[in-house]
Motif scaffolding. Structure first.
Motif, PDB file in Angstrom:
ATOM      1  N   ALA A 131       0.820  -1.205   0.000  1.00 35.38           N
ATOM      2  CA  ALA A 131       0.000   0.000   0.000  1.00 35.38           C
ATOM      3  C   ALA A 131       0.859   1.262   0.000  1.00 35.38           C
ATOM      4  CB  ALA A 131      -0.917  -0.005   1.215  1.00 35.38           C
ATOM      5  N   ASN A 132       0.555   2.170  -0.912  1.00 31.05           N
ATOM      6  CA  ASN A 132       1.222   3.479  -1.045  1.00 31.05           C
ATOM      7  C   ASN A 132       2.687   3.407  -1.454  1.00 31.05           C
ATOM      8  OD1 ASN A 132      -1.125   4.933  -0.136  1.00 31.05           O
ATOM      9  ND2 ASN A 132      -0.638   4.166   1.907  1.00 31.05           N
ATOM     10  N   TRP A 166       1.392   1.958  -6.589  1.00 37.81           N
ATOM     11  CA  TRP A 166       0.169   1.505  -5.918  1.00 37.81           C
ATOM     12  C   TRP A 166      -0.829   2.650  -5.974  1.00 37.81           C
ATOM     13  CZ3 TRP A 166      -3.102   2.626  -1.845  1.00 37.81           C
ATOM     14  CH2 TRP A 166      -3.875   1.572  -1.344  1.00 37.81           C
ATOM     15  N   PRO A 188      -6.497  -0.117  -3.410  1.00 39.33           N
ATOM     16  CA  PRO A 188      -6.396  -1.544  -3.083  1.00 39.33           C
ATOM     17  C   PRO A 188      -6.612  -2.464  -4.285  1.00 39.33           C
ATOM     18  CG  PRO A 188      -7.680  -0.409  -1.428  1.00 39.33           C
ATOM     19  CD  PRO A 188      -7.427   0.585  -2.515  1.00 39.33           C
ATOM     20  N   ARG A 196       2.046   9.355  -3.168  1.00 40.37           N
ATOM     21  CA  ARG A 196       0.928   9.996  -2.482  1.00 40.37           C
ATOM     22  C   ARG A 196      -0.025  10.539  -3.534  1.00 40.37           C
ATOM     23  NH1 ARG A 196      -2.846  12.202   0.397  1.00 40.37           N
ATOM     24  NH2 ARG A 196      -2.379  13.146   2.426  1.00 40.37           N
ATOM     25  N   ARG A 197      -1.252  10.035  -3.524  1.00 41.58           N
ATOM     26  CA  ARG A 197      -2.290  10.608  -4.388  1.00 41.58           C
ATOM     27  C   ARG A 197      -2.982  11.672  -3.573  1.00 41.58           C
ATOM     28  NH1 ARG A 197      -5.975   6.127  -7.157  1.00 41.58           N
ATOM     29  NH2 ARG A 197      -6.479   7.875  -8.484  1.00 41.58           N
ATOM     30  N   TYR A 203      -8.518   2.109   3.963  1.00 41.38           N
ATOM     31  CA  TYR A 203      -8.045   1.260   2.870  1.00 41.38           C
ATOM     32  C   TYR A 203      -6.581   1.507   2.562  1.00 41.38           C
ATOM     33  CZ  TYR A 203     -12.923   0.251   2.196  1.00 41.38           C
ATOM     34  OH  TYR A 203     -14.203  -0.139   2.402  1.00 41.38           O
ATOM     35  N   CYS A 204      -6.164   2.779   2.505  1.00 44.11           N
ATOM     36  CA  CYS A 204      -4.772   3.045   2.142  1.00 44.11           C
ATOM     37  C   CYS A 204      -3.960   3.597   3.300  1.00 44.11           C
ATOM     38  CB  CYS A 204      -4.685   3.950   0.918  1.00 44.11           C
ATOM     39  SG  CYS A 204      -5.508   5.512   1.077  1.00 44.11           S
ATOM     40  N   GLY A 205      -4.607   3.938   4.403  1.00 44.48           N
ATOM     41  CA  GLY A 205      -3.869   4.383   5.581  1.00 44.48           C
ATOM     42  C   GLY A 205      -3.406   5.826   5.523  1.00 44.48           C
ATOM     43  N   VAL A 206      -3.730   6.528   4.430  1.00 50.51           N
ATOM     44  CA  VAL A 206      -3.296   7.917   4.284  1.00 50.51           C
ATOM     45  C   VAL A 206      -4.111   8.812   5.218  1.00 50.51           C
ATOM     46  CG1 VAL A 206      -3.401   9.857   2.670  1.00 50.51           C
ATOM     47  CG2 VAL A 206      -2.464   7.676   1.939  1.00 50.51           C
ATOM     48  N   ALA A 207      -3.433   9.746   5.877  1.00 50.17           N
ATOM     49  CA  ALA A 207      -4.141  10.736   6.686  1.00 50.17           C
ATOM     50  C   ALA A 207      -4.663  11.813   5.737  1.00 50.17           C
ATOM     51  CB  ALA A 207      -3.200  11.340   7.716  1.00 50.17           C
ATOM     52  N   CYS A 208      -5.967  11.756   5.456  1.00 47.19           N
ATOM     53  CA  CYS A 208      -6.525  12.633   4.430  1.00 47.19           C
ATOM     54  C   CYS A 208      -7.043  13.912   5.051  1.00 47.19           C
ATOM     55  CB  CYS A 208      -7.704  11.989   3.728  1.00 47.19           C
ATOM     56  SG  CYS A 208      -7.486  10.293   3.341  1.00 47.19           S
ATOM     57  N   GLY A 236      -7.860  10.266  -3.688  1.00 48.06           N
ATOM     58  CA  GLY A 236      -6.864   9.224  -3.447  1.00 48.06           C
ATOM     59  C   GLY A 236      -7.349   7.916  -4.023  1.00 48.06           C
TER      60      GLY A 236
END
Lengths: 190, 107
Positions: free
Chosen positions: A53-54, A66, A69, A141-142, B8-13, B61
């Motif tokens: 992931a990421n 990536w 998911p 990072r998106r 799902y991706c763990g990003v702090a949005c 994202g």
């Protein structure tokens, strides 16, 4: 066959950082269920490593990003994209998956600059956490750049790549050029 | 500024990277429902002053829908969880109970 032309047609500008059109880049998007054994067996056959992931996985002349998911994007030579999409499609023929050449759908920027200048410039436009601990080299990072979606990643501390949709390529170039004007340095990231 | 972690991706949005989807855990009333049930499904929202369960989409994202539990007065975020559930998971309820004495999940 006509020559591929990018939205920026090779433009570049240097302010605090150098923003340059990366030129025609092959991009293949793959959507599949990566938890499925059928899919993973097919991907092993074509030698594609699905990154965590990421993260970014580098392979034989390709870089795999990536995206979500169930989605990865493979960057390769422009001329190889069609074959890449075809071989992925063949390998996953028995699975519910889609591999497609989207090379002309996006715009690729190469950002180069010293110190933390790239992070400073991106942080002016994006809500993403750009600290090196939150976005280390090798992580993608998106996020949002002003009003449009983009993705960026660092290949080293002084070299980053940014992709956006082709239709907003000019807008993104103008944005980045404006915020990297000399004299507007923030200096937060050094 | 509201910051939610995408499960799902763990990003702090950041809030501006997300698309709001309104109240979570609604029961959908379809074509054979009564007018009152359908009206309730379409329009009647609880909107309490306090704990909210909300739907959000990580629009800038990974594009996935997820749920978030947060407090609209203290702005505290109790947690986020994937959207493939019909009710909040126990760990989220425990986190809320620990922070908001006397809070009861409404049916």
């Amino acid at each position: 066959m006509s020559d591929p032309v990018t939205a920026l047609d090779g433009q570049s500008i240097t302010g605090q950082i150098t923003i340059a059109d990366a030129g025609p880049t092959g991009m293949v998007t793959l959507r599949a269920n990566f938890a499925s054994a059928t899919v993973m067996t097919g991907l092993v056959d074509v030698g594609l490593v699905v990154p965590d992931a990421n993260q970014i996985a580098s392979g034989d002349g390709t870089t795999t990003l990536w995206m979500s998911p169930d989605e990865v994007m493979i960057l390769c030579d422009y001329d190889d994209a069609e074959a890449q999409a075809q071989s992925l499609g063949d390998a996953l023929a028995s699975a519910h998956a889609l591999a497609i050449n989207v090379s002309d759908a996006r715009c690729v920027f190469r950002l180069t600059g010293q110190g933390g200048a790239i992070r400073d410039v991106l942080a002016k436009l994006s809500p993403a956490d750009l600290r090196p601990s939150a976005l280390p080299v090798g992580m993608v990072r998106r996020t949002r750049l002003a009003q449009v979606p983009v993705a960026f990643w660092f290949s080293s501390d002084t070299d980053a790549t940014l992709i956006c949709f082709r239709s907003v390529g000019g807008y993104v170039f103008d944005l980045l050029s404006k915020v990297s004007e000399p004299g507007s340095a923030v200096g937060y990231f050094g | 500024m509201l910051i939610l972690s995408c499960p799902y991706c763990g990003v702090a949005c950041d809030e501006t990277e997300l698309q709001p989807g309104g109240e979570a855990h609604l029961t959908r009333f379809g074509p054979d429902a009564s007018d009152a049930d359908f009206e309730g499904y379409l329009f009647r929202r609880k909107n309490p002053r306090g704990v909210h369960f909300e739907r959000w989409r990580h629009a800038y994202g990974c594009g996935k829908w997820f749920h978030a539990a947060r407090h609209t007065v203290t702005l505290e975020v109790f947690g986020t969880y994937p959207a493939q559930v019909t009710e909040p998971p126990p760990d989220i309820l425990d986190a809320i109970a620990a922070k908001v004495p006397g809070w009861e999940p409404s049916s």
